[in-house]
Design an enzyme around this catalytic site. Structure first.
Site, PDB file in Angstrom:
ATOM      1  N   SER A 320       0.817  -1.205   0.000  1.00 33.52           N
ATOM      2  CA  SER A 320       0.000   0.000   0.000  1.00 33.52           C
ATOM      3  C   SER A 320       0.860   1.268   0.000  1.00 33.52           C
ATOM      4  O   SER A 320       1.557   1.543  -0.960  1.00 33.52           O
ATOM      5  CB  SER A 320      -0.946  -0.040   1.204  1.00 33.52           C
ATOM      6  OG  SER A 320      -1.941   0.923   1.110  1.00 33.52           O
ATOM      7  N   ASP A 331      10.628   4.906  -9.792  1.00 36.67           N
ATOM      8  CA  ASP A 331      10.300   5.403 -11.129  1.00 36.67           C
ATOM      9  C   ASP A 331      10.985   6.720 -11.442  1.00 36.67           C
ATOM     10  O   ASP A 331      11.263   7.015 -12.611  1.00 36.67           O
ATOM     11  CB  ASP A 331       8.784   5.580 -11.274  1.00 36.67           C
ATOM     12  CG  ASP A 331       8.072   4.248 -11.495  1.00 36.67           C
ATOM     13  OD1 ASP A 331       8.742   3.193 -11.395  1.00 36.67           O
ATOM     14  OD2 ASP A 331       6.855   4.261 -11.774  1.00 36.67           O
ATOM     15  N   LYS A 345      -0.630  -4.129  -3.482  1.00 36.77           N
ATOM     16  CA  LYS A 345      -1.937  -3.535  -3.164  1.00 36.77           C
ATOM     17  C   LYS A 345      -1.984  -2.133  -3.765  1.00 36.77           C
ATOM     18  O   LYS A 345      -1.311  -1.224  -3.301  1.00 36.77           O
ATOM     19  CB  LYS A 345      -2.161  -3.464  -1.653  1.00 36.77           C
ATOM     20  CG  LYS A 345      -3.517  -2.869  -1.275  1.00 36.77           C
ATOM     21  CD  LYS A 345      -3.719  -2.914   0.238  1.00 36.77           C
ATOM     22  CE  LYS A 345      -5.095  -2.374   0.610  1.00 36.77           C
ATOM     23  NZ  LYS A 345      -5.195  -0.908   0.513  1.00 36.77           N
TER      24      LYS A 345
END
Length: 439
Positions: A320, A331, A345
């Site tokens: 999460s 990223d 999740k």
């Protein structure tokens, strides 16, 4: 991951998506609203209908997993409930039709536990307890910083022999904790034993205590000064604790960071956003999409506290909000990720209190990493993958002091990665930049 409802907030800080919000939804889809309200007043059906309305209004899947949600409402309100527990069972059964484990009903006790967990606070005296394997006696693991226990001089290793006159022999940690907790300002008396000293009685006044979710240390590793930060959960106080940790370590002229998110199940979305901004000066953090296709992209705001090299440690229990932070750092090329595949999740929940003190968590959005990756049921793949054997996991679980040391294989790999990839920047200059960015 939880997001706030846009209604009166119970907490002023956001859950993994926001503040727990108080709602009192009423029926909007049947004739004679006043008559329905009167019929439901003081009835277990009140809570059933409140929960149904919230799901109907907010749930991420407008088809409700291809079920007739209106028909489910008729069925729920058509039953005669002889107790709230019976209504709870029916409501849980209805929610199961969504096939979404994160959209869930919580009875008052469960909702209170979640509220305490996400607030990062509790009312008590501030001690962590265990039943000692050697003595079988209830023992203090550690007193929490700035707590009544610290002020009273309690120490790790102290034995709690009685609580308000009740002997603790054979008592579980949970039972003892329930006796010690209580309303702020009330008193509890502990009988304390300490090796080499006579037992004594200590009166403590319960207080509101901020629970530590961030632990950090300066580590000398192979001639390098490394800042090690372990974040256990994204509670309402996590961002403030993280900020203090980074600022303190920056002032000690460190040369790189290891951020440990292993075992972190998530928590508050806003906390993950705030913490991401402490590590990143620019770039996207996360994008959420609701059931109407509305996109919300959340980015940095040029408030990074450090530009020093960073390695993030993750495992299969990093979920999460942990994955939001990890995905943002990965990223954007801000960190190298080391460890095991994360949990996967990628959903946002809104958490609501219901009129009888129970609660409802409902999935309201899907999230994507900055590069548009959907990590649902897949997780994030580390840049440097290293899994622990069952034996290694057991060793660390049985001796937590080994976590974040050379006896921790994933941490050791994180150090090697930091040496190889990250520690090429001139440490004094980047440390000074980090300090300046705080002013």
């Amino acid at each position: 991951m939880n997001r706030p409802s846009k209604r009166a907030p119970l907490f002023h800080l956001a859950l993994c998506g926001g503040a727990i919000a108080a709602t009192a939804a009423v029926s909007l889809f049947v004739p004679s609203l006043t008559r329905v309200r009167a019929a439901l007043q003081e009835s277990p059906k009140t809570v059933v209908d409140e929960a149904w309305q919230i799901v109907n209004r907010e749930y991420v899947d407008g088809t409700f997993n291809q079920t007739d949600w209106q028909e489910i409402r008729k069925s729920l309100l058509g039953k005669n409930y002889t107790s709230r527990e019976q209504a709870y069972v029916a409501l849980r059964s209805a929610l199961e039709k969504l096939n979404d484990p994160y959209t869930r009903f919580m009875d008052p006790k469960q909702y209170e536990a979640l509220s305490s967990q996400t607030s990062g606070e509790l009312s008590g005296v501030g001690i962590r307890l265990e039943v000692s394997e050697q003595t079988k006696v209830l023992t203090v693991v550690e007193p929490i910083e700035n707590s009544p226990a610290i002020k009273a001089g309690l120490q790790a290793g102290d034995q709690i022999l009685a609580i308000d006159g009740k002997q603790t022999k054979g008592m579980t940690v949970e039972d003892a904790s329930n006796l010690i907790r209580g309303d702020v300002g009330t008193k509890v008396r502990l009988e304390v034993g300490r090796q080499g000293a006579s037992k004594k009685s200590v009166a403590l006044t319960r207080a509101r205590i901020e629970l530590p979710t961030v632990r950090y240390a300066l580590k000398q590793e192979g001639g390098k000064r490394i800042g090690y930060i372990r974040l256990n959960e994204f509670s309402a106080h996590a961002a403030d604790q993280m900020r203090r940790a980074i600022q303190d370590l920056n002032s000690q002229q460190i040369e790189g960071y290891v951020l440990d998110l292993r075992g972190n199940p998530g928590g508050l979305l806003q906390a993950s956003i705030d913490i991401s901004r402490m590590w990143m000066d620019k770039g996207s953090i996360v994008r959420t999409v609701d059931r109407r296709g509305n996109n919300e992209e959340i980015g940095t705001n040029r408030t990074a506290l450090t530009k020093l090299p960073l390695v993030v440690l993750v495992d299969g229990n990093s979920a999460s909000s942990s994955e939001i932070l990890t995905g943002a750092l990965k990223d954007n090329g801000r960190a190298t990720v080391v460890g095991s595949q994360t949990f996967g999740k990628a959903l946002v929940q809104s958490v609501h209190s219901l009129s009888d003190g129970s609660g409802l968590a409902v999935t309201i959005a899907h999230y994507y990493t900055p590069l548009g990756t959907d990590i649902s049921h897949k997780g994030i793949t580390p840049d440097v993958k290293i899994d622990l054997s069952d034996e290694q996991r057991q060793k660390l679980a049985s001796n937590p002091k080994l976590v974040g040391t050379k006896d921790d294989p994933q941490y050791a790999r994180a150090l090697a990665t930091l040496q190889k990839v990250a520690l090429t920047q001139p440490a004094p200059a980047t440390t000074q930049q980090a300090i300046q960015s705080q002013k």
